[in-house]
Write an enzyme that holds these catalytic residues in place. Structure first.
Site, PDB file in Angstrom:
ATOM      1  N   GLY A 100       0.793  -1.239   0.000  1.00  0.00           N
ATOM      2  CA  GLY A 100       0.000   0.000   0.000  1.00  0.00           C
ATOM      3  C   GLY A 100       0.814   1.273   0.000  1.00  0.00           C
ATOM      4  O   GLY A 100       0.307   2.329   0.386  1.00  0.00           O
ATOM      5  N   GLY A 102       2.728   2.288  -2.851  1.00  0.00           N
ATOM      6  CA  GLY A 102       3.040   2.734  -4.216  1.00  0.00           C
ATOM      7  C   GLY A 102       4.144   1.949  -4.894  1.00  0.00           C
ATOM      8  O   GLY A 102       4.647   2.371  -5.938  1.00  0.00           O
ATOM      9  N   LEU A 103       4.539   0.807  -4.331  1.00  0.00           N
ATOM     10  CA  LEU A 103       5.616   0.024  -4.956  1.00  0.00           C
ATOM     11  C   LEU A 103       5.072  -1.214  -5.673  1.00  0.00           C
ATOM     12  O   LEU A 103       5.823  -2.136  -5.994  1.00  0.00           O
ATOM     13  CB  LEU A 103       6.674  -0.367  -3.907  1.00  0.00           C
ATOM     14  CG  LEU A 103       7.345   0.828  -3.210  1.00  0.00           C
ATOM     15  CD1 LEU A 103       8.401   0.358  -2.205  1.00  0.00           C
ATOM     16  CD2 LEU A 103       7.988   1.781  -4.222  1.00  0.00           C
ATOM     17  N   GLY A 104       3.783  -1.236  -5.904  1.00  0.00           N
ATOM     18  CA  GLY A 104       3.200  -2.271  -6.769  1.00  0.00           C
ATOM     19  C   GLY A 104       2.969  -3.614  -6.100  1.00  0.00           C
ATOM     20  O   GLY A 104       2.928  -4.639  -6.779  1.00  0.00           O
ATOM     21  N   SER A 106       0.265  -4.837  -4.949  1.00  0.00           N
ATOM     22  CA  SER A 106      -0.979  -5.490  -5.366  1.00  0.00           C
ATOM     23  C   SER A 106      -0.809  -6.172  -6.723  1.00  0.00           C
ATOM     24  O   SER A 106      -1.235  -7.316  -6.898  1.00  0.00           O
ATOM     25  CB  SER A 106      -2.137  -4.493  -5.387  1.00  0.00           C
ATOM     26  OG  SER A 106      -1.911  -3.477  -6.331  1.00  0.00           O
ATOM     27  N   ALA A 107      -0.169  -5.494  -7.678  1.00  0.00           N
ATOM     28  CA  ALA A 107       0.023  -6.123  -9.005  1.00  0.00           C
ATOM     29  C   ALA A 107       0.995  -7.290  -8.912  1.00  0.00           C
ATOM     30  O   ALA A 107       0.829  -8.314  -9.589  1.00  0.00           O
ATOM     31  CB  ALA A 107       0.523  -5.092 -10.006  1.00  0.00           C
ATOM     32  N   ALA A 108       2.018  -7.153  -8.044  1.00  0.00           N
ATOM     33  CA  ALA A 108       2.975  -8.263  -7.867  1.00  0.00           C
ATOM     34  C   ALA A 108       2.235  -9.478  -7.315  1.00  0.00           C
ATOM     35  O   ALA A 108       2.423 -10.613  -7.784  1.00  0.00           O
ATOM     36  CB  ALA A 108       4.100  -7.844  -6.927  1.00  0.00           C
ATOM     37  N   ASP A 151       0.829  -0.791 -13.503  1.00  0.00           N
ATOM     38  CA  ASP A 151       1.396  -1.683 -12.490  1.00  0.00           C
ATOM     39  C   ASP A 151       1.475  -3.108 -13.036  1.00  0.00           C
ATOM     40  O   ASP A 151       2.432  -3.845 -12.778  1.00  0.00           O
ATOM     41  CB  ASP A 151       0.532  -1.693 -11.227  1.00  0.00           C
ATOM     42  CG  ASP A 151       0.679  -0.414 -10.418  1.00  0.00           C
ATOM     43  OD1 ASP A 151       1.139   0.585 -10.982  1.00  0.00           O
ATOM     44  OD2 ASP A 151       0.336  -0.424  -9.227  1.00  0.00           O
TER      45      ASP A 151
HETATM   46  O1  PMV Z   1      -0.638   1.280  -6.920  1.00  0.00           O
HETATM   47  P1  PMV Z   1       0.016   2.597  -6.914  1.00  0.00           P
HETATM   48  O2  PMV Z   1      -0.021   3.301  -5.633  1.00  0.00           O
HETATM   49  O3  PMV Z   1       1.378   2.530  -7.455  1.00  0.00           O
HETATM   50  O4  PMV Z   1      -0.773   3.548  -7.971  1.00  0.00           O
HETATM   51  C1  PMV Z   1      -0.894   3.148  -9.295  1.00  0.00           C
HETATM   52  C2  PMV Z   1      -0.773   4.263 -10.228  1.00  0.00           C
HETATM   53  C3  PMV Z   1      -2.021   5.074 -10.486  1.00  0.00           C
HETATM   54  O5  PMV Z   1      -1.707   5.862 -11.654  1.00  0.00           O
HETATM   55  C4  PMV Z   1      -2.324   6.027  -9.329  1.00  0.00           C
HETATM   56  C5  PMV Z   1      -3.250   4.221 -10.774  1.00  0.00           C
HETATM   57  C6  PMV Z   1      -3.177   3.444 -12.093  1.00  0.00           C
HETATM   58  O6  PMV Z   1      -3.905   2.460 -12.213  1.00  0.00           O
HETATM   59  O7  PMV Z   1      -2.432   3.833 -12.993  1.00  0.00           O
END
Ligand code: PMV
Length: 320
Positions: A100, A102-104, A106-108, A151
């Site tokens: 949570g 901003g280092l990805g 959730s996508a990882a 991400d």
């Molecule tokens: O998951 P975060 O905190 O790195 O945010 C992703 C980047 C955003 O531009 C805010 C959202 C997106 O889907 O591109």
């Protein structure tokens, strides 16, 4: 291996947005780097009902709202496999980047889990690529609301990319020697979906100003991509400062993130900005080979600091 001992494995990278977060959701270009750490998952036949076990950094485990979102994302990922999963599954995922911020993470996590399930099911390569892509996008919709796909690209491919998603998504690798950046964990975790929705509200209230900010960021990103290819880090840093200014205007920075950027710049960084959704989380500084005291300045303020390289070839952990 016996069928009931079968296991599937998968991994996904973390990410660092160097330019263009938020505006990328509206079709403006962006630049993203994969981070070497991320998530690794194992999928096994379960003795009980299908479930997900998550082990976060230092053995932590998500709780409350975060836990609910992870569960929902897991359901969404499983949904993408439709009838291809014909047994109850136990999936364990280890996430080694903070959640949570901003280092990805959730996508990882989504990428590692989707790849582990695909590996367990043993799909042919073409189907696997298509299903994993769909599954990660479904997971990301739960975490982000309206994900741009940035991400997901970094989690699946690593490396350094110019990325744009206007109608259909396009990306091109930026081939440069790896360069050093510092990451400062300046604030508490924040919800990406909430920050994305706040920016959407602003775009509704101030459509003309929002259009100008998008144009500004678009020009900044295009210039940064050229400057990176030319190795002109002074310019890349300056452009990061400009991008941070636009993010401040979008309302997603915080006093801590502004302070972390200011400290970095006044201790020799080429430039600094917040990275990711903001509202807390991380700042990134371009520091080059000598850190000029940036990392120590952050540490002396009590911030957690990561010293990483961006760029270089893709480091998709799928290949491990
Ligand atoms: O998951 P975060 O905190 O790195 O945010 C992703 C980047 C955003 O531009 C805010 C959202 C997106 O889907 O591109």
């Amino acid at each position: 291996m016996e069928a009931n001992q079968r296991e599937g494995r998968g991994a996904g990278c973390g990410k660092l947005i160097l330019f263009g977060e938020h505006t990328v959701v509206y079709g403006t270009p962006s630049i993203v780097a994969g981070l070497p750490g991320g998530a690794e998952a194992v999928a096994l036949r379960a003795n009980s009902t299908t479930h997900l076990e998550i082990v976060g950094p230092e053995g932590s485990s998500p709780e409350g709202e975060q836990r609910t979102r992870v569960e929902e994302a897991f359901e969404a990922i499983l949904g993408a496999f439709e009838s291809q999963v014909d047994t109850e599954l136990e999936v364990r995922v280890d996430v080694d980047i903070p959640v949570g911020v901003g280092l990805g993470s959730s996508a990882a996590l989504s990428t590692a889990v989707a790849r582990a399930i695909a590996d367990f099911v043993d799909l042919d390569e073409a189907t696997e690529d298509e299903v994993v892509d769909r599954a990660v996008a479904a997971g990301e919709r739960v975490f982000h609301g309206n994900p741009s796909g940035i991400d997901q690209l970094a989690a699946m491919e690593g490396g350094l990319h110019f990325y744009q998603s206007a109608g259909r998504s396009e990306h091109a690798p930026i081939e440069v020697e790896p360069f050093r950046v510092g990451i400062c964990l300046a604030g508490p975790p924040a919800s990406t979906a909430r920050m994305v929705s706040e920016v959407a509200d602003l775009s509704g209230r101030e459509p003309d100003l929002f259009r100008h900010l998008k144009l500004l960021v678009g020009d900044t990103v295009r210039a940064a991509s050229g400057a990176m290819r030319e190795g002109d880090f002074e310019r890349v840093g300056e452009l990061m400062n400009v991008n941070h200014g636009a993010l401040v205007s979008l309302g997603v920075s915080t006093a801590d993130l502004d302070f972390a950027c200011h400290l970095a710049r006044s201790n020799g960084a080429y430039g600094a900005k917040l990275t990711g959704a903001g509202g807390g989380g991380c700042a990134v500084a371009l520091i080059g080979e000598s850190d000029g005291g940036v990392l120590d300045a952050w540490r002396s303020e009590g911030f957690e600091v990561f010293d990483v390289k961006a760029g270089g070839p893709g480091n998709s952990r799928d290949e491990q």
